[in-house]
Design a protein around this motif. Structure first.
Motif, PDB file in Angstrom:
ATOM      1  N   GLY A  40       0.856  -1.121   0.124  1.00 28.50           N
ATOM      2  CA  GLY A  40       0.073  -0.050  -0.076  1.00 28.50           C
ATOM      3  C   GLY A  40       0.941   1.201   0.016  1.00 28.50           C
ATOM      4  O   GLY A  40       0.774   2.172  -0.925  1.00 28.50           O
ATOM      5  N   ASN A  41       1.807   1.374   1.217  1.00 26.34           N
ATOM      6  CA  ASN A  41       2.534   2.659   1.153  1.00 26.34           C
ATOM      7  C   ASN A  41       3.927   2.215   1.333  1.00 26.34           C
ATOM      8  O   ASN A  41       4.448   1.521   2.139  1.00 26.34           O
ATOM      9  CB  ASN A  41       2.168   3.416   2.462  1.00 26.34           C
ATOM     10  N   ASN A  42       4.728   2.298   0.279  1.00 34.15           N
ATOM     11  CA  ASN A  42       5.963   1.684  -0.144  1.00 34.15           C
ATOM     12  C   ASN A  42       7.227   2.702   0.267  1.00 34.15           C
ATOM     13  O   ASN A  42       7.311   3.720  -0.576  1.00 34.15           O
ATOM     14  CB  ASN A  42       6.414   1.075  -1.402  1.00 34.15           C
ATOM     15  N   ASN A  43       7.938   2.361   1.234  1.00 34.62           N
ATOM     16  CA  ASN A  43       9.435   3.115   1.383  1.00 34.62           C
ATOM     17  C   ASN A  43      10.550   2.294   1.040  1.00 34.62           C
ATOM     18  O   ASN A  43      11.761   2.706   1.264  1.00 34.62           O
ATOM     19  CB  ASN A  43       9.249   3.778   2.770  1.00 34.62           C
ATOM     20  N   GLY A  44      10.117   1.086   0.877  1.00 35.48           N
ATOM     21  CA  GLY A  44      11.218  -0.077   0.598  1.00 35.48           C
ATOM     22  C   GLY A  44      11.564  -0.303  -0.590  1.00 35.48           C
ATOM     23  O   GLY A  44      11.476   0.733  -1.516  1.00 35.48           O
ATOM     24  N   THR A  45      12.541  -1.152  -0.911  1.00 38.53           N
ATOM     25  CA  THR A  45      12.865  -1.850  -2.280  1.00 38.53           C
ATOM     26  C   THR A  45      12.129  -2.989  -2.676  1.00 38.53           C
ATOM     27  O   THR A  45      12.196  -3.994  -2.101  1.00 38.53           O
ATOM     28  CB  THR A  45      14.404  -2.217  -2.325  1.00 38.53           C
ATOM     29  N   ILE A  46      11.083  -2.734  -3.668  1.00 38.40           N
ATOM     30  CA  ILE A  46      10.469  -3.770  -4.559  1.00 38.40           C
ATOM     31  C   ILE A  46      11.303  -4.056  -5.578  1.00 38.40           C
ATOM     32  O   ILE A  46      11.395  -3.357  -6.529  1.00 38.40           O
ATOM     33  CB  ILE A  46       8.903  -3.323  -4.550  1.00 38.40           C
ATOM     34  N   THR A  88      21.549   2.631 -14.076  1.00 32.33           N
ATOM     35  CA  THR A  88      21.901   1.687 -13.096  1.00 32.33           C
ATOM     36  C   THR A  88      21.677   2.241 -11.550  1.00 32.33           C
ATOM     37  O   THR A  88      21.488   3.348 -11.571  1.00 32.33           O
ATOM     38  CB  THR A  88      23.443   1.226 -13.105  1.00 32.33           C
ATOM     39  N   LYS A  89      21.229   1.209 -10.936  1.00 33.69           N
ATOM     40  CA  LYS A  89      21.146   1.848  -9.263  1.00 33.69           C
ATOM     41  C   LYS A  89      21.703   0.484  -8.370  1.00 33.69           C
ATOM     42  O   LYS A  89      21.528  -0.589  -8.731  1.00 33.69           O
ATOM     43  CB  LYS A  89      19.645   1.847  -9.144  1.00 33.69           C
ATOM     44  N   GLU A  90      22.353   0.832  -7.345  1.00 29.40           N
ATOM     45  CA  GLU A  90      22.666  -0.005  -6.261  1.00 29.40           C
ATOM     46  C   GLU A  90      21.563  -0.593  -5.646  1.00 29.40           C
ATOM     47  O   GLU A  90      20.916   0.502  -5.020  1.00 29.40           O
ATOM     48  CB  GLU A  90      23.832   0.504  -5.440  1.00 29.40           C
ATOM     49  N   ILE A  91      20.828  -1.650  -5.336  1.00 30.84           N
ATOM     50  CA  ILE A  91      19.853  -2.044  -4.655  1.00 30.84           C
ATOM     51  C   ILE A  91      20.149  -3.091  -3.434  1.00 30.84           C
ATOM     52  O   ILE A  91      21.218  -3.923  -3.826  1.00 30.84           O
ATOM     53  CB  ILE A  91      18.980  -2.306  -5.473  1.00 30.84           C
ATOM     54  N   GLY A 133      17.882 -19.614   0.010  1.00 30.56           N
ATOM     55  CA  GLY A 133      18.590 -18.423   0.516  1.00 30.56           C
ATOM     56  C   GLY A 133      18.099 -17.053   0.541  1.00 30.56           C
ATOM     57  O   GLY A 133      17.126 -16.833  -0.190  1.00 30.56           O
ATOM     58  N   ILE A 134      18.279 -16.596   1.772  1.00 30.87           N
ATOM     59  CA  ILE A 134      17.382 -15.439   2.102  1.00 30.87           C
ATOM     60  C   ILE A 134      18.538 -14.423   2.785  1.00 30.87           C
ATOM     61  O   ILE A 134      18.281 -13.251   3.222  1.00 30.87           O
ATOM     62  CB  ILE A 134      16.440 -15.454   2.978  1.00 30.87           C
ATOM     63  N   GLU A 135      19.762 -14.262   2.464  1.00 28.18           N
ATOM     64  CA  GLU A 135      20.843 -13.471   2.811  1.00 28.18           C
ATOM     65  C   GLU A 135      20.806 -12.203   1.881  1.00 28.18           C
ATOM     66  O   GLU A 135      20.296 -12.290   0.687  1.00 28.18           O
ATOM     67  CB  GLU A 135      22.151 -13.861   2.753  1.00 28.18           C
ATOM     68  N   VAL A 136      20.688 -11.098   2.658  1.00 25.46           N
ATOM     69  CA  VAL A 136      20.737  -9.636   1.921  1.00 25.46           C
ATOM     70  C   VAL A 136      21.819  -9.202   1.410  1.00 25.46           C
ATOM     71  O   VAL A 136      23.035  -9.236   1.823  1.00 25.46           O
ATOM     72  CB  VAL A 136      19.953  -8.805   2.622  1.00 25.46           C
ATOM     73  N   THR A 137      21.858  -8.889   0.093  1.00 25.78           N
ATOM     74  CA  THR A 137      23.138  -8.367  -0.412  1.00 25.78           C
ATOM     75  C   THR A 137      22.863  -7.157  -1.227  1.00 25.78           C
ATOM     76  O   THR A 137      21.867  -6.860  -1.749  1.00 25.78           O
ATOM     77  CB  THR A 137      23.865  -9.592  -1.498  1.00 25.78           C
ATOM     78  N   LYS A 138      23.743  -6.308  -1.612  1.00 23.18           N
ATOM     79  CA  LYS A 138      23.746  -5.310  -2.411  1.00 23.18           C
ATOM     80  C   LYS A 138      24.225  -5.562  -3.868  1.00 23.18           C
ATOM     81  O   LYS A 138      25.354  -6.129  -4.075  1.00 23.18           O
ATOM     82  CB  LYS A 138      24.538  -3.888  -1.945  1.00 23.18           C
ATOM     83  N   VAL A 139      23.634  -5.079  -4.795  1.00 24.41           N
ATOM     84  CA  VAL A 139      24.001  -5.469  -6.270  1.00 24.41           C
ATOM     85  C   VAL A 139      23.782  -4.203  -7.087  1.00 24.41           C
ATOM     86  O   VAL A 139      22.881  -3.362  -6.625  1.00 24.41           O
ATOM     87  CB  VAL A 139      23.359  -6.756  -6.850  1.00 24.41           C
ATOM     88  N   THR A 140      24.192  -4.115  -8.265  1.00 22.24           N
ATOM     89  CA  THR A 140      23.981  -2.985  -9.365  1.00 22.24           C
ATOM     90  C   THR A 140      22.981  -3.395 -10.189  1.00 22.24           C
ATOM     91  O   THR A 140      23.339  -4.395 -10.790  1.00 22.24           O
ATOM     92  CB  THR A 140      25.501  -2.573  -9.776  1.00 22.24           C
ATOM     93  N   PHE A 141      21.801  -3.106 -10.284  1.00 20.96           N
ATOM     94  CA  PHE A 141      20.760  -3.095 -10.986  1.00 20.96           C
ATOM     95  C   PHE A 141      20.695  -2.391 -12.305  1.00 20.96           C
ATOM     96  O   PHE A 141      21.313  -1.165 -12.215  1.00 20.96           O
ATOM     97  CB  PHE A 141      19.390  -2.805 -10.378  1.00 20.96           C
ATOM     98  N   SER A 142      20.903  -3.297 -13.396  1.00 28.39           N
ATOM     99  CA  SER A 142      20.960  -2.428 -14.692  1.00 28.39           C
ATOM    100  C   SER A 142      19.605  -2.705 -15.614  1.00 28.39           C
ATOM    101  O   SER A 142      18.972  -3.648 -15.704  1.00 28.39           O
ATOM    102  CB  SER A 142      22.132  -3.469 -15.707  1.00 28.39           C
ATOM    103  N   SER A 143      19.014  -1.561 -16.025  1.00 24.96           N
ATOM    104  CA  SER A 143      17.797  -1.316 -16.906  1.00 24.96           C
ATOM    105  C   SER A 143      17.949  -2.136 -18.049  1.00 24.96           C
ATOM    106  O   SER A 143      16.876  -2.930 -18.458  1.00 24.96           O
ATOM    107  CB  SER A 143      17.416  -0.153 -16.579  1.00 24.96           C
ATOM    108  N   LYS A 144      19.028  -2.121 -18.913  1.00 24.16           N
ATOM    109  CA  LYS A 144      19.057  -3.003 -19.822  1.00 24.16           C
ATOM    110  C   LYS A 144      18.880  -4.565 -19.673  1.00 24.16           C
ATOM    111  O   LYS A 144      18.418  -5.116 -20.439  1.00 24.16           O
ATOM    112  CB  LYS A 144      20.245  -2.510 -20.648  1.00 24.16           C
ATOM    113  N   GLY A 145      19.784  -4.753 -18.558  1.00 22.59           N
ATOM    114  CA  GLY A 145      19.859  -6.109 -18.587  1.00 22.59           C
ATOM    115  C   GLY A 145      18.701  -6.792 -17.865  1.00 22.59           C
ATOM    116  O   GLY A 145      18.647  -8.040 -17.738  1.00 22.59           O
TER     117      GLY A 145
END
Length: 394
Positions: A149-155, A331-334, A348-360
């Motif tokens: 409903g109200n999102n401040n997170g990363t979906i 690109t954006k780090e998420i 697997g449910i460990e949280v990690t940071k990755v670089t998201f690519s819109s083209k990919g």
């Protein structure tokens, strides 16, 4: 064990920090009015601050008819501490049936009512119907979405086939009624998500009405998303009545996405009604690029004009859409999880940071002529206890 039900009805401390792995399909048909896991109501403020891994199994027949402000499988979700985000991953809801009214704020989504900035929601899906009504004439908000409903997170990598109908009786013009195929109001980040469903609508008395295929209103970041919501409707008498194929009201940056639905705005003053196949209202100080709207009406009454990166074309093919999406990379780090949605089970449910690519994020199959987002979970052919694959392959 129906652990989802157990932690919904257990002590606040146990529920708050639970780390849950779902190991079988869950049917909630015996529960006529589900109590969301975690809430934002006093005096307990029982936020969910743990991890729930649906593991590719389904939760079916979620029904909600009452409750506090935050409504969904989860209520209010936030982090445990600065280094431990809350995680909702691999959750797949089927036959969602939420029909609620509340004399206060309403934040409602199939997965969760509200997600804080430290929440990671990934590889989830939902199918069903959400109907919400903020009944108070005071200055209260109604934010309703297919996922949150109200999102401040990363979906990321989520899919919703949810009919969303939100209404507000507020007589305050500064209040908002926002409905979206993925999120009602987005302050956070939405990446690689898909919305379908027959309708998303926001209806208000005097409050602002915002309806969008992805988000009713976005003040955050959206990229590599697609909306196939059939009808996107904003109806009201407020200062703003906006409907858009992707977002009704766009305050935040949006990139590399497309929409196929028809957006309409009606009700109040002509100068307050804005609708377009991409967005209803675009704020000039924020970015938008690589967007295609194929819905009837094209630019409509929106202020988003066509350009090299903004295309209104009712008969645009998937190949044309894909080729446009490959002209630039955003690109954006998420934060995401190591959960592998292509495997079953996938623990697997460990949280990690990755670089998201819109083209990919996009793939195109010349044989079928179809474009799609890589790695999305299915809204139809999910696994049961038989152990078959739970998602479309990447």
């Amino acid at each position: 064990m129906n652990y989802a039900r157990k932690i919904s009805n257990t002590s606040s401390v146990e529920a708050r920090f639970a780390r849950v792995l779902q190991t079988a399909d869950i049917n909630l048909a015996e529960i006529d009015d589900w109590t969301p896991i975690g809430n934002d109501a006093s005096p307990s403020y029982n936020y969910f601050q743990g991890i729930y891994n649906g593991n590719g199994y389904t939760i079916s027949n979620l029904k909600i008819r009452s409750g506090e402000t935050n409504k969904g499988l989860f209520g209010y979700v936030t982090r445990k501490d600065s280094s431990t985000p809350a995680v909702l991953t691999g959750i797949h809801l089927r036959n969602v049936d939420i029909d609620v009214s509340h004399n206060s704020n309403i934040f409602c989504g199939a997965i969760a009512g509200e997600a804080s900035s430290s929440t990671v929601i990934t590889f989830c899906s939902a199918r069903g119907e959400i109907k919400t009504d903020a009944t108070s004439t005071a200055s209260y908000e109604n934010y309703s979405g297919g996922i949150i409903g109200n999102n401040n997170g990363t979906i990321s990598y989520c899919r919703a086939d949810v009919k969303v109908i939100a209404s507000s009786n507020s007589s305050e013009s500064t209040s908002q009624c926002a409905a979206g195929g993925i999120v009602g109001y987005n302050y956070g980040t939405i990446l690689a998500c898909e919305a379908s469903g027959s309708e998303v609508s926001a209806q208000s008395n005097a409050a602002e009405a915002q309806a969008g295929g992805i988000a009713g209103c976005t003040n955050g970041y959206i990229t590599s998303c697609t909306s196939g919501v059939g009808k996107i409707i904003a109806n009201g008498n407020g200062l703003e009545v906006n409907a858009g194929g992707v977002a009704g009201n766009q305050y935040g940056a949006v990139y590399s996405s497309y929409a196929r639905g028809d957006a309409t705005a009606s009700g109040g003053r002509d100068d307050a009604l804005k609708a377009g196949a991409i967005v209803g209202y675009h704020h000039a100080f924020v970015d938008i690029d690589l967007y295609i709207g194929t819905g009837a009406g094209g630019q409509g009454t929106s202020n988003l004009s066509p350009s090299s990166g903004i295309l209104y074309k009712a008969d645009a093919t998937d190949e044309e859409i894909y080729n446009l999406m490959q002209t630039k990379d955003f690109t954006k780090e998420i934060s995401t999880t190591t959960y592998d949605a292509t495997r079953f089970p996938a623990y697997g449910i460990e949280v990690t940071k990755v670089t998201f690519s819109s083209k990919g994020a996009w793939s195109y199959d010349p044989a079928s002529g179809k474009i799609r987002i890589r790695g999305l979970p299915s809204v139809t052919g999910l696994s049961s206890v038989t152990g078959s694959s739970s998602v479309s392959p990447p």
